[in-house]
Enzyme design. Structure first.
Site, PDB file in Angstrom:
ATOM      1  N   TYR A 183      17.718   8.510 -31.843  1.00  0.00           N
ATOM      2  CA  TYR A 183      17.467   9.315 -32.559  1.00  0.00           C
ATOM      3  C   TYR A 183      18.492  10.361 -32.796  1.00  0.00           C
ATOM      4  CZ  TYR A 183      12.130   7.869 -33.101  1.00  0.00           C
ATOM      5  OH  TYR A 183      11.403   7.285 -33.276  1.00  0.00           O
ATOM      6  N   ARG A 230      14.867  16.954 -24.378  1.00  0.00           N
ATOM      7  CA  ARG A 230      14.453  15.529 -24.150  1.00  0.00           C
ATOM      8  C   ARG A 230      15.647  14.427 -24.394  1.00  0.00           C
ATOM      9  NH1 ARG A 230       9.855  11.815 -26.465  1.00  0.00           N
ATOM     10  NH2 ARG A 230       8.680  12.051 -24.497  1.00  0.00           N
ATOM     11  N   GLY A 328       1.451  11.335 -21.970  1.00  0.00           N
ATOM     12  CA  GLY A 328       1.541  11.362 -23.188  1.00  0.00           C
ATOM     13  C   GLY A 328       0.473  10.617 -23.279  1.00  0.00           C
TER      14      GLY A 328
END
Length: 375
Positions: A183, A230, A328
């Site tokens: 990203y 992160r 997760g």
């Protein structure tokens, strides 16, 4: 010797255990506004030592997937307040993952149908999730991005600062800056997506500039003790690539060491895949990365993520290799995951058909151990 189930204080946040719920995009917030169903989902999982929310855009421009919640409207922040209140009432702690997707977007998701933005005008070989007028959704190729003008970057840094303040005001215990998985921040870091020739491209120092400007803004606004980050040094997610990630990410963590952060969240290997993945034939050492951080004076908790099971998580914490472990998919199907791990109880299997979009099915209807025992 620390245990996976021992309490720990990370920065300004006291946790009941070292089991963390990783951010999990679920596409169940129409209009980018968290709703009652979302609040129920997170409250059910408040037994986690820490919840990190699904990735949440800091601006409309930062939006890259349909029906993900935002941090940039009053309605969204009011919705998040219901989530944080519910988690806190259930005894949990929750931080929001702040997101700008950069080029991993589609014109239909952007303000006025514009192009997504990126460090350079290089289209990602990746997919995003959009909705059609009839309400059906599909994964589709990302759109061609445009390169950010140098003068626009300060405005995006301001979006992060404003979103961090809004998050704390909405009741979050802190924020996680999403600098991973291909990203926007990660796009600036990696030479495969950053071919700029200004102060934000070229050398490692220049490619890390945007990240540290965001860190400066956020930590000045809400405090470093409420800020985590992160990283995913070798993942190929969303067409992320760099031929030599070790010196790049060693430099990143050395720079992060100057902030008294809450935690460093590291995805080991390929996101959701091979823990031993090495990008482009390079050799990357996560042990060396952690060592570089500590040698630079870094004191934040170190969070491991990717493919951890109970045995690996227990070993990693007891050995001192990590301070926290993020899970997760197990949290999708097991709202009481911490208790199940403590008891070494069987885990529910998640239904991959309900991961993205939909309603309560596959979201808030997974049974706890207590519910199973009562049947």
């Amino acid at each position: 010797m620390p245990s996976l189930f021992d309490p720990i204080t990370i920065g300004d946040i006291a946790l009941s255990s070292r089991v963390v719920m990783a951010p999990l995009t679920r596409n169940r917030s129409p209009g980018a506004v968290p709703n009652t169903l979302n609040a129920t989902y997170y409250e059910q999982r408040a037994g986690a030592g820490l919840i990190i929310t699904e990735a949440t855009p800091v601006s409309h421009q930062g939006q890259g997937y349909a029906d993900v919640p935002g941090l940039y409207t009053k309605e969204a922040l009011d919705g998040w307040r219901k989530v944080t209140d519910g988690v806190h009432k259930a005894g949990g702690k929750i931080v929001v993952q702040m997101w700008h997707v950069g080029r991993i977007s589609h014109t239909s998701l952007q303000p006025n149908g514009g192009q997504p933005v990126a460090p350079s005008a290089i289209r990602a070989k990746a997919k995003t999730y959009i909705l059609h007028e009839d309400g059906t959704g599909e994964f589709t190729d990302t759109s061609e991005p445009r390169a950010l003008e140098t003068g626009e970057i300060a405005g995006i840094v301001e979006d992060y600062r404003r979103a961090a303040r809004a998050a704390v005001d909405a009741g979050f215990d802190g924020v996680e800056i999403h600098a991973a998985n291909g990203y926007l921040i990660d796009q600036f870091l990696r030479s495969g997506s950053n071919q700029r020739t200004d102060a934000y491209g070229g050398s490692i120092e220049n490619r890390t500039r945007f990240l540290f400007e965001v860190m400066d803004a956020v930590t000045a606004e809400i405090g470093a003790g409420r800020t985590g980050i992160r990283l995913s040094p070798v993942t190929p997610a969303n067409d992320a690539s760099d031929p030599d990630p070790q010196p790049l990410f060693d430099d990143v963590v050395k720079g992060l060491a100057r902030y008294p952060l809450s935690y460093i969240h590291v995805i080991e290997g390929a996101t959701g895949g091979d823990r031993n993945f090495q990008q482009e034939g390079s050799s990357f050492s996560f042990e060396a990365l952690r060592s570089a951080y500590h040698q630079a004076g870094g004191k934040a908790a170190w969070m491991g993520n990717n493919g951890y099971d109970r045995a690996l998580a227990i070993e990693a914490v007891e050995s001192g290799r990590v301070d926290l472990v993020a899970f997760g998919k197990p949290f999708i199907a097991n709202p009481d995951l911490v208790e199940r791990l403590k008891q070494d109880a069987p885990l529910n299997t998640p239904d991959s058909n309900t991961f993205y979009g939909g309603g309560a099915k596959g979201y808030t209807d997974y049974p706890t151990l207590t519910q199973v025992a009562a049947e």
